[in-house]
Scaffold this motif. Structure first.
Motif, PDB file in Angstrom:
ATOM      1  N   VAL A 187      35.488  47.141  34.302  1.00 48.18           N
ATOM      2  CA  VAL A 187      35.580  45.682  34.347  1.00 48.18           C
ATOM      3  C   VAL A 187      35.220  45.081  32.999  1.00 48.18           C
ATOM      4  N   THR A 188      35.675  43.852  32.818  1.00 52.24           N
ATOM      5  CA  THR A 188      35.246  43.028  31.700  1.00 52.24           C
ATOM      6  C   THR A 188      34.584  41.798  32.298  1.00 52.24           C
ATOM      7  N   ARG A 189      33.784  41.141  31.504  1.00 48.15           N
ATOM      8  CA  ARG A 189      33.150  39.911  31.989  1.00 48.15           C
ATOM      9  C   ARG A 189      34.214  38.884  32.373  1.00 48.15           C
ATOM     10  N   GLU A 190      35.260  38.789  31.564  1.00 51.72           N
ATOM     11  CA  GLU A 190      36.320  37.804  31.819  1.00 51.72           C
ATOM     12  C   GLU A 190      37.060  38.085  33.123  1.00 51.72           C
ATOM     13  N   GLY A 191      37.149  39.342  33.518  1.00 53.21           N
ATOM     14  CA  GLY A 191      37.829  39.684  34.758  1.00 53.21           C
ATOM     15  C   GLY A 191      36.916  39.637  35.970  1.00 53.21           C
ATOM     16  N   LEU A 192      35.671  40.074  35.806  1.00 47.04           N
ATOM     17  CA  LEU A 192      34.730  40.161  36.927  1.00 47.04           C
ATOM     18  C   LEU A 192      34.105  38.825  37.299  1.00 47.04           C
ATOM     19  N   GLN A 193      33.641  38.082  36.321  1.00 43.74           N
ATOM     20  CA  GLN A 193      32.883  36.868  36.611  1.00 43.74           C
ATOM     21  C   GLN A 193      33.641  35.864  37.483  1.00 43.74           C
ATOM     22  N   PRO A 194      34.935  35.600  37.263  1.00 41.30           N
ATOM     23  CA  PRO A 194      35.636  34.657  38.145  1.00 41.30           C
ATOM     24  C   PRO A 194      35.698  35.138  39.604  1.00 41.30           C
ATOM     25  N   ILE A 195      35.846  36.439  39.805  1.00 40.55           N
ATOM     26  CA  ILE A 195      35.862  36.980  41.171  1.00 40.55           C
ATOM     27  C   ILE A 195      34.497  36.766  41.825  1.00 40.55           C
ATOM     28  N   VAL A 196      33.444  37.088  41.095  1.00 42.48           N
ATOM     29  CA  VAL A 196      32.079  36.927  41.613  1.00 42.48           C
ATOM     30  C   VAL A 196      31.809  35.460  41.927  1.00 42.48           C
ATOM     31  N   GLU A 197      32.166  34.574  41.023  1.00 40.40           N
ATOM     32  CA  GLU A 197      31.918  33.144  41.242  1.00 40.40           C
ATOM     33  C   GLU A 197      32.715  32.597  42.425  1.00 40.40           C
ATOM     34  N   ARG A 198      33.952  33.075  42.585  1.00 39.17           N
ATOM     35  CA  ARG A 198      34.779  32.640  43.716  1.00 39.17           C
ATOM     36  C   ARG A 198      34.148  33.073  45.052  1.00 39.17           C
ATOM     37  N   ILE A 199      33.666  34.295  45.114  1.00 35.47           N
ATOM     38  CA  ILE A 199      33.040  34.790  46.344  1.00 35.47           C
ATOM     39  C   ILE A 199      31.697  34.102  46.568  1.00 35.47           C
ATOM     40  N   ALA A 200      30.968  33.827  45.501  1.00 35.99           N
ATOM     41  CA  ALA A 200      29.688  33.122  45.628  1.00 35.99           C
ATOM     42  C   ALA A 200      29.885  31.688  46.120  1.00 35.99           C
ATOM     43  N   ALA A 201      31.044  31.105  45.830  1.00 34.10           N
ATOM     44  CA  ALA A 201      31.309  29.719  46.239  1.00 34.10           C
ATOM     45  C   ALA A 201      31.738  29.609  47.699  1.00 34.10           C
ATOM     46  N   GLU A 202      32.046  30.727  48.354  1.00 41.37           N
ATOM     47  CA  GLU A 202      32.430  30.691  49.762  1.00 41.37           C
ATOM     48  C   GLU A 202      31.268  30.211  50.609  1.00 41.37           C
TER      49      GLU A 202
END
Length: 191
Positions: free
Chosen positions: A168-183
């Motif tokens: 993973v890269t930060r640019e690829g991982l962080q948006p996925i993590v933030e999207r799931i955290a926002a659920e």
């Protein structure tokens, strides 16, 4: 051991592996897959996996204690060049998201404890890692990682929301993590 008992044991093992593979395939087929990333919508996620064991540095950890947080689980080994490439990005994403109800857990596989500890020190990894030299934890997952490195993102209920089967890269991982955290977490009783 006599031949009959050995054959019965072998057949039981084959049946268990086949059932496990079948349920993993079914779980994965209901989720969206693109470019080595499997993402499951909240209503497609199966029961939380059991991820517990001895920490690399001693003591025990059970991911069930992290319910209510998004948990990023990274399977890695000190011998793995792509793991080295992603280490800084994982730590940076951890630092950036830990204040938003996100935690990280590494799972060190097929490794020597001393080499794994040196890897974490060398890359400044500050989140804990389970020590799983036999890779048993990965084998028990509904959607197995299938590669090293691999990263899972568990939702606040502990269910697999995403599996990334590559470094993973930060640019690829962080948006996925933030999207799931926002659920929004599911109301009690809707699991």
């Amino acid at each position: 051991m006599n031949a009959r008992r050995w054959t019965a044991g072998l057949l039981a093992t084959v049946a268990a592996v086949a059932l496990s593979a079948c349920s993993a395939k079914n779980a994965e087929e209901t989720c969206a897959t693109s470019g080595g990333i499997v993402e499951c919508a909240p209503d497609q996620r199966s029961a939380p996996p059991k991820l517990a064991g001895e920490l690399l540095t001693g003591g025990d950890h059970d991911v069930a204690r992290d319910r209510g947080q998004v948990v990023v689980v990274n399977f890695w080994g000190s011998w793995c060049n792509p793991c080295r490439a992603e280490a800084d990005d994982l730590e940076a994403t951890y630092q950036q998201t830990k204040g938003t109800g996100v935690t990280f857990l590494g799972i060190n596989v097929q490794d020597n404890r001393d080499k794994a500890k040196a890897f974490e020190r060398g890359f400044g990894i500050t989140y804990p890692s389970l020590f799983d030299p036999g890779s048993k934890l990965a084998l028990a997952l509904d959607i197995p990682p299938n590669t090293i490195p691999a990263t899972l993102v568990l939702d606040r209920e502990g269910r697999i929301a995403a599996v990334i089967r590559a470094a993973v890269t930060r640019e690829g991982l962080q948006p996925i993590v933030e999207r799931i955290a926002a659920e929004s977490p599911a109301p009690t009783g809707e699991r």
